[in-house]
Design an enzyme around this catalytic site. Structure first.
Site, short mmCIF file in Angstrom:
data_model
loop_
_atom_site.label_atom_id
_atom_site.label_comp_id
_atom_site.label_asym_id
_atom_site.label_seq_id
_atom_site.Cartn_x
_atom_site.Cartn_y
_atom_site.Cartn_z
CB SER A 83 -15.78 -59.97 12.83
OG SER A 83 -15.54 -58.91 11.93
CE LYS A 102 -16.71 -55.50 12.84
NZ LYS A 102 -16.06 -56.20 11.70
CB SER A 152 -15.73 -59.51 8.85
OG SER A 152 -14.96 -60.44 9.56
#
Lengths: 500, 484
Positions: free
Chosen positions: A164, A81, A188
């Site tokens: 997210s 990420k 997320s």
């Protein structure tokens, strides 16, 4: 042998150790698949050359070890990420304001992964500063969910992958990363896992170091893995977790062998089902899935206990005060002075204003404003302090409940994936995505989402297992049993390949 | 003694409270491992944490915690075994994180009290409200470039103790005495070097005025004053400014002001529209700071003798006067120097030499004790030469001056210059006989009852012997020979 992008960490580990496949082969297969998946927009930065070099180094280490011990993730290609700082590799947090930022340091979590032998394929797209539940707030544009609605005449708009960590979930679901790191501040990891048919775990707060992870809300942020199976998840968390003296909130606790917790046996465990998680207007298919999960655990010999978490309804409002409050302060450092974007002005204040106005997207600006407001003189007590009190009550709710039960079963999200643009004009409806996940962040507890079924439209739906602090082992044990019972094998068609 | 100021509408009382920022003596910063040495090249002592890089996290420096506890104990203050670090949010180019980590509602040290000594010999107790730990900011340098500001982050993250007094001071003199006392205590403790020129100690000065007996007036805060003299000037200026405004029927704005050492005046630092709302909240990157009573006791056990206790001991055990004791304990360096000189010697004699001739020479050379060209052992050596009769006290004063200039030992100077006292009876008698023979009139005067003439005779002998004759012997022999 199955296609190399279709296998998971556990299987790859076996093949690698038997010498039937090399890390270079595995890695190349994923890099190629990644290049073919660019229309999904799951990656901000692809690093195929670095991946190949790391894979070659891994193969060399394995040869050197000559059948001896290698790292837990030796040769496994991962996506990272873009919230994790990676040495000399662009790190953006999905934001324009970090333009060109190449950190001269490596986050503790990724450093541990590389030390465990893993290979980096690239950096995944995400909601800007992890603020979002659909991956639509990214400066780099929305990520497209690999899954599409099924059925004739239906809505065939592309869907969001959740957020997210939408890019990470998509990379794993789309079979171009074997697994991925992610972070979870209010859901997320678990909500995108639910939306993409992957396994996503947010461990206990303090389990993984936050050092080198771009901060959103420090008291809630926690790193975790998104994988294709519960076993893979346990293996990867084992490599990510551990005490870090550089993070004062990291827990000085030994990391158990999470994989060993997958005994397949939940007999005698007490599983709580909280009545407050039954929402008005919740889709029938979500309710049905939940009942299905309860049935599977009963069949496996667990005892189902009705429980109450009375302060649940205050969790979301409290979260949307605490998280923005911390974010408003954490994001103050993006001021155009030392790194990233700078938009000049006639004086320092104007430079700040220009830089932050241009560098932050609408959702980030909204949360910075909310956070600044709730911390302001005269409002602090009414908002921030009140929210902290709610947070303590929620934590106490869980403490009380864990006197009676070993774990809790809930849905992961209140719906299946929705279409891009469907909710982006309505922040409140967007924020409701976190309703089942956010309590675990407020209380610092571990939670995992596993794919448990398909919606009427053929989209994956997840179930969430919550466990007491630092009891990821029980969480994994139950998740493993659910996974086996659900036998979720559905996969999205690789429509993006033909499109490219 | 009255500190009241006469005004057109009656007498005014000035009320002063101080926030002293003292840099903690520590190898590394409050929340990072970067070094803290003064004078290093710009931006050479900056860690990723100090520069506010993304994803960086603070980790508390245990030494800084110990130093704060130590300081709290030295200020006779309550130690809080549970305290909380908060973020104070504001934007500035030399504040990389966009917030300063400080302690707001729950500081590490609570209320205390110190006694300050005033010039008229009286003393006063001044309350300490709290002491908390906080990070320093970096430094903005505006004068290196016509349009740009340079930022040096070496100070960014350095550990400071902010020591907040109660509004207990009533004059610039008291404020000065308070800062001196706080500085002395911290130096005794080894927790702050107190060096105001290097910025390791500075003060924010809160000043208000009122008619005696009234409620406290609105205060102005004068930021970052870096010398005691400037602080006192600022207080004087601020007192008249406020009285003038009030007597003209105006009112005082609660505001932050800057002291201009060029003009001796203060001016507003920022307009009201720019006033900060610091949005304090507990720093979520740090756990509350907790330690045990045993930790505090361990530190307490290593505390040195502090000035107040030392002063009492000098008076009670060494027989020094209150004034002498006060001067000698006023700074740790002085006390250490004195104690070395006094070891094995008459304490009063040592005290006289240290704060008499020695201090006079230091003062003339504008030196601190620590920079003295002669050591305590050397001064002790000089005193020994007087005690054993090698030189007279008068000669010793000259020897001390030479020592101060050359750094040589007293014995070397006495030897080289041939200053040894003449205690040979025959030699002195010879000189006396000569003088008596040449001054029959003076002899007659003495014998006639004018005792004072004896001094004249002593002077003659000392002159003739270039001051080397043992004065006691000269006196004794003269009296014998002048007897009728």
């Amino acid at each position: 042998m199955a296609e190399l992008t279709e296998i998971g960490i556990a299987e790859a580990r076996d093949l690698l150790s038997k010498g039937e496949v090399s890390s270079v082969e595995l890695t190349t297969a994923h890099s190629v698949a990644m290049a073919e998946a660019q229309s999904l927009n799951a990656m901000i930065t692809e690093t195929p050359a670095q991946a190949k070099a790391m894979a070659a180094a891994s193969d060399a280490r394995r040869a050197q070890a000559d059948g001896g011990e290698v790292g837990a993730l030796e040769g496994i290609p991962l996506a990272i990420k873009d919230l994790f700082c990676t040495n000399d590799v662009l790190t953006t947090a999905g934001s324009h304001i970090l333009d060109g930022f190449k950190p001269p340091y490596e986050s503790t979590v990724t450093d541990k992964l590389w030390k465990a032998g893993a290979v980096m394929l690239g950096k995944t797209n995400m909601d800007e500063f992890a603020m979002g539940s659909s991956n639509e707030t990214s400066y780099y544009g929305p990520v497209h969910n690999p899954w599409r609605r099924q059925g004739d005449g239906g809505d065939n708009r592309n869907l969001v992958p959740g957020g997210s960590s939408g890019g990470s979930a998509t990379a794993v679901a789309g079979r171009f990363a074997m697994a991925a790191t992610a972070t979870d501040t209010g859901g997320s990891i678990r909500q995108p896992a639910s939306f993409t048919g992957t396994v996503g775990c947010k461990p206990t707060y303090g389990r993984c170091s936050r050092w080198g992870v771009v901060a959103f809300a420090s008291s809630l942020d926690q790193a975790g893995p998104i994988t294709r199976s519960v076993r893979d998840n346990a293996i990867m968390l084992g490599a990510m977790a551990g005490y870090d003296p550089k993070d004062s909130t990291s827990a000085n606790k030994a990391v158990p062998d999470f994989e060993a917790a997958l005994t397949g046996d939940v007999r005698g465990l007490k599983i709580g089902v909280p009545k407050e998680f039954v929402l008005d207007g919740m889709p029938v298919e979500i309710e049905a899935l939940w009942q299905q999960g309860i049935g599977w655990l009963k069949d496996a010999g667990a005892e189902i206990v009705d429980i109450s978490l009375p302060h649940t309804k205050y969790a979301l409002p409290a979260y949307y005060i605490i998280a923005p409050a911390e974010a408003s302060s954490n994001l103050a450092r993006y001021d155009g002075v030392r790194f990233g974007l700078r938009v000049d002005g006639s004086d320092l204040t104007e430079m700040y204003e220009n830089t932050r106005a241009a560098g932050f997207g609408a959702e980030v600006r909204r949360r910075v404003l909310i956070g600044t407001y709730v911390l302001s003189a005269g409002y602090y007590d009414a908002y921030y302090l009140k929210a902290q009190k709610v947070r303590r009550l929620i934590t106490q709710d869980f403490r009380d409940v864990y006197e009676q039960v070993d774990a809790i079963l809930t849905p992961s999200a209140p719906s299946a994936a929705f279409a891009i643009g469907e909710k982006s004009d309505d922040p409140i409806s967007m924020y409701l995505n976190d309703v089942f996940t956010v309590t675990a962040n407020l209380a610092g507890l571990p939670g995992i989402s596993i794919p448990a079924g398909l919606s009427d439209e053929g989209l994956p739906l997840g179930l969430q297992v919550l466990a007491p602090a630092f009891d990821e082992e029980t969480m994994y044990r139950i998740a493993g049993v659910l996974e086996e019972a659900a036998a979720f094998t559905a996969q999205p068609e690789k429509w993006w390949r033909s499109a490219s | 003694m009255s500190n009241l100021v006469e005004g057109a509408t009656g007498r005014w009382e000035v009320v002063i409270g101080l926030e002293v920022h003292a840099q903690v003596i520590s190898q590394s910063k409050l929340f990072s491992g970067a070094a803290t040495a003064f004078g290093a090249a710009a931006n050479s002592q900056v860690s990723l944490v100090d520069a506010g890089m993304p994803g960086m996290l603070p980790v508390i420096n245990e030494v800084a915690v110990e130093q704060a506890v130590r300081s709290g104990l030295g200020l006779n203050a309550k130690i809080n075994t549970y305290s909380v670090f908060d973020r104070k949010n504001y934007f500035y180019a030399d504040l990389p994180q966009g917030y300063q980590i400080s302690q707001y509602l729950q500081p590490i040290v609570g209320e205390g009290v110190i006694t300050v000594d005033l010039e008229d010999g009286s003393s006063r107790d001044i309350g300490v409200e709290r002491l908390h730990l906080e990070q320093d900011a970096g430094k903005s340098i505006h004068d290196r470039h016509p349009t740009k500001t340079h930022v040096d982050l070496n100070r960014s993250g350095v550990a400071l103790m902010e020591i907040v007094s109660k509004p207990d001071m009533r004059s610039a003199e008291e404020a000065g005495a308070y800062v001196r006392k706080v500085r002395a205590i911290l130096r005794y403790l080894g927790t702050c070097d107190g060096n105001m020129e290097e910025g390791s100690m500075r003060a924010d000065v809160n000043v208000s005025v009122r008619h005696p007996g009234d409620e406290l007036g609105t205060r102005a805060e004068i930021k970052n004053v870096n010398s005691i003299r400037f602080m006192q000037q600022a207080i004087h200026y601020e007192t008249s400014r406020q009285i003038d405004i009030l007597e003209d029927g105006g009112s005082i704005d609660q505001e932050t002001r800057l002291f201009d050492s060029q003009t001796g005046t203060t001016r507003p630092m920022r307009s009201k529209e720019e006033a900060h709302d610091y949005r304090y909240f507990p720093d979520p990157d740090l756990l509350p700071l907790e330690f045990s009573d045993e930790f505090v006791d361990g530190i307490r056990a290593t505390l040195p003798e502090l000035p107040d206790a030392k002063k009492k001991r000098y008076m009670a055990e060494l027989g020094l006067s209150e004034h002498d004791a006060q001067v000698l304990v006023s700074e740790r360096d002085i006390a250490v120097f004195f104690e070395e000189v006094a070891t094995g010697r008459e304490a009063k004699v040592a005290a006289n030499w240290v704060q008499g001739d020695f201090f006079a020479l230091l003062g003339k050379a504008e030196l601190e004790v620590a920079d003295s060209p002669i050591s305590a052992a050397q001064l002790g050596g000089l005193i020994d030469l007087i005690t054993d009769g090698t030189i007279s006290g008068k000669i010793a004063k000259d020897v001390l001056e030479t020592m101060f200039e050359s750094g040589q030992d007293a014995s070397v100077i006495v030897e080289e210059k041939g200053l040894k006292q003449v205690s040979d009876t025959g030699a002195i008698e010879g000189e006396i006989d000569k003088v008596i023979a040449a001054n029959a009139d003076k002899v007659a005067e003495f014998r006639g009852g004018k005792d004072k003439v004896l001094g004249w005779f002593v002077g003659q002998i000392m002159q003739a012997t270039k001051g080397k004759a043992n004065p006691q012997m000269v006196n004794q022999l003269l009296r014998e020979k002048l007897k009728p």
